[in-house]
Design a protein around this motif. Structure first.
Motif, short mmCIF file in Angstrom:
data_model
loop_
_atom_site.label_atom_id
_atom_site.label_comp_id
_atom_site.label_asym_id
_atom_site.label_seq_id
_atom_site.Cartn_x
_atom_site.Cartn_y
_atom_site.Cartn_z
N TRP A 1 0.82 -1.21 0.00
CA TRP A 1 0.00 0.00 0.00
C TRP A 1 0.86 1.26 0.00
N PHE A 2 2.08 1.17 0.55
CA PHE A 2 2.91 2.38 0.60
C PHE A 2 3.25 2.88 -0.81
N GLU A 3 3.73 1.96 -1.65
CA GLU A 3 4.09 2.36 -3.01
C GLU A 3 2.86 2.55 -3.90
N GLU A 4 1.73 1.98 -3.49
CA GLU A 4 0.51 2.11 -4.28
C GLU A 4 -0.27 3.38 -3.94
N GLU A 5 -0.16 3.86 -2.69
CA GLU A 5 -0.98 4.98 -2.24
C GLU A 5 -0.15 6.21 -1.88
N VAL A 6 0.88 6.01 -1.06
CA VAL A 6 1.62 7.14 -0.52
C VAL A 6 2.59 7.72 -1.55
N VAL A 7 3.34 6.84 -2.20
CA VAL A 7 4.33 7.31 -3.18
C VAL A 7 3.68 8.14 -4.29
N PRO A 8 2.57 7.71 -4.90
CA PRO A 8 1.96 8.54 -5.93
C PRO A 8 1.52 9.92 -5.41
N TYR A 9 1.06 9.98 -4.17
CA TYR A 9 0.66 11.27 -3.59
C TYR A 9 1.86 12.21 -3.49
N ILE A 10 2.98 11.68 -2.99
CA ILE A 10 4.20 12.48 -2.90
C ILE A 10 4.66 12.90 -4.28
N ARG A 11 4.65 11.96 -5.20
CA ARG A 11 5.13 12.21 -6.56
C ARG A 11 4.30 13.31 -7.23
N ASP A 12 2.99 13.28 -7.03
CA ASP A 12 2.13 14.30 -7.63
C ASP A 12 2.47 15.69 -7.08
N TYR A 13 2.70 15.77 -5.77
CA TYR A 13 3.08 17.05 -5.18
C TYR A 13 4.39 17.55 -5.79
N VAL A 14 5.37 16.67 -5.84
CA VAL A 14 6.69 17.05 -6.33
C VAL A 14 6.61 17.56 -7.77
N HIS A 15 5.93 16.82 -8.62
CA HIS A 15 5.88 17.22 -10.03
C HIS A 15 5.04 18.47 -10.24
N GLN A 16 4.01 18.65 -9.43
CA GLN A 16 3.19 19.85 -9.57
C GLN A 16 3.91 21.09 -9.08
N HIS A 17 4.53 21.01 -7.94
CA HIS A 17 5.10 22.20 -7.31
C HIS A 17 6.51 22.50 -7.79
N LEU A 18 7.20 21.50 -8.33
CA LEU A 18 8.53 21.76 -8.89
C LEU A 18 8.45 22.07 -10.38
N GLY A 19 7.24 22.08 -10.93
CA GLY A 19 7.07 22.42 -12.32
C GLY A 19 7.60 21.38 -13.27
N LEU A 20 7.51 20.09 -12.89
CA LEU A 20 8.03 19.00 -13.71
C LEU A 20 6.89 18.36 -14.48
#
Length: 203
Positions: free
Chosen positions: A181-200
């Motif tokens: 569940w960590f890589e299925e739920e938590v990692v995508p949430y973090i990844r979305d934040y990173v790509h949105q706020h870092l302009g990636l």
């Protein structure tokens, strides 16, 4: 070119001071070599445990297999990861603490109380902080369970400001298999934040 804000000069001076720190040098088997990365424009903070021997030798944070997995989780390359304008990295202990009976020793207790309260106010753009491992979670999370797994399961309680995470070390591969569940739920949430706020742009 440095960002022209009221925070830049004080942060630069503080980072110079931190990199000369020797407050616990008598306890460090390899001597002091504080490892930190920050700029006042950073939007993501990573707080882990303490550098290992490889990072101590290179002076580059997360310069090991754990860092490779962490970058895969974030879906970012090394250039982005090591750009302080995007990502700040400040472990609980900034120097390698030495070897214990079952892995590295805990971070030196002097470090985070000395430096974290001075650095964080100079990083006003941080919107998410990854708390990797028990030591970071104990310092920054209120009302957390004792066990790391139980803490990470309750990640939404503190998101998006703080995200408790297991260490991306190869030693935790079994934990990751037992807790998909960590890589299925938590990692995508973090990844979305990173790509949105870092302009990636996600591939």
């Amino acid at each position: 070119m440095k960002t022209c804000t009221s925070h830049a000069a004080p942060l630069d001076g503080l980072l110079d001071q931190i990199r000369r720190c020797e407050i616990c040098k008598d306890h460090l088997p390899l001597g002091p070599r504080p490892v930190i990365q920050a700029a006042n424009s950073a939007k993501l903070m990573i707080i882990g445990q303490a550098p290992g021997t490889r990072v101590h030798a290179s002076g580059i944070p997360w310069d090991d297999q754990s860092g490779e997995r962490l970058r895969r989780w974030l879906e970012i390359d090394r250039d982005t990861f090591y750009n302080p304008q995007h990502i700040a990295i400040m472990p609980m202990g900034l120097c390698y603490p030495g070897k214990g009976k079952s892995g590295d020793l805990p971070p030196r207790p002097e470090c985070a109380p000395q430096w974290h309260p001075q650095v964080l106010p100079l990083l006003p753009q941080i919107g998410m902080t990854l708390l990797i491992g028990q030591y970071a979670q104990q310092r920054y999370l209120n009302d957390k369970p004792k066990a790391l797994t139980d803490t990470v399961k309750r990640w939404q309680q503190w998101a998006p400001r703080f995200i408790p995470m297991p260490h991306p070390s190869p030693r935790n591969t079994l934990w990751l298999k037992r807790n998909p569940w960590f890589e299925e739920e938590v990692v995508p949430y973090i990844r979305d934040y990173v790509h949105q706020h870092l302009g990636l742009t996600k591939e």
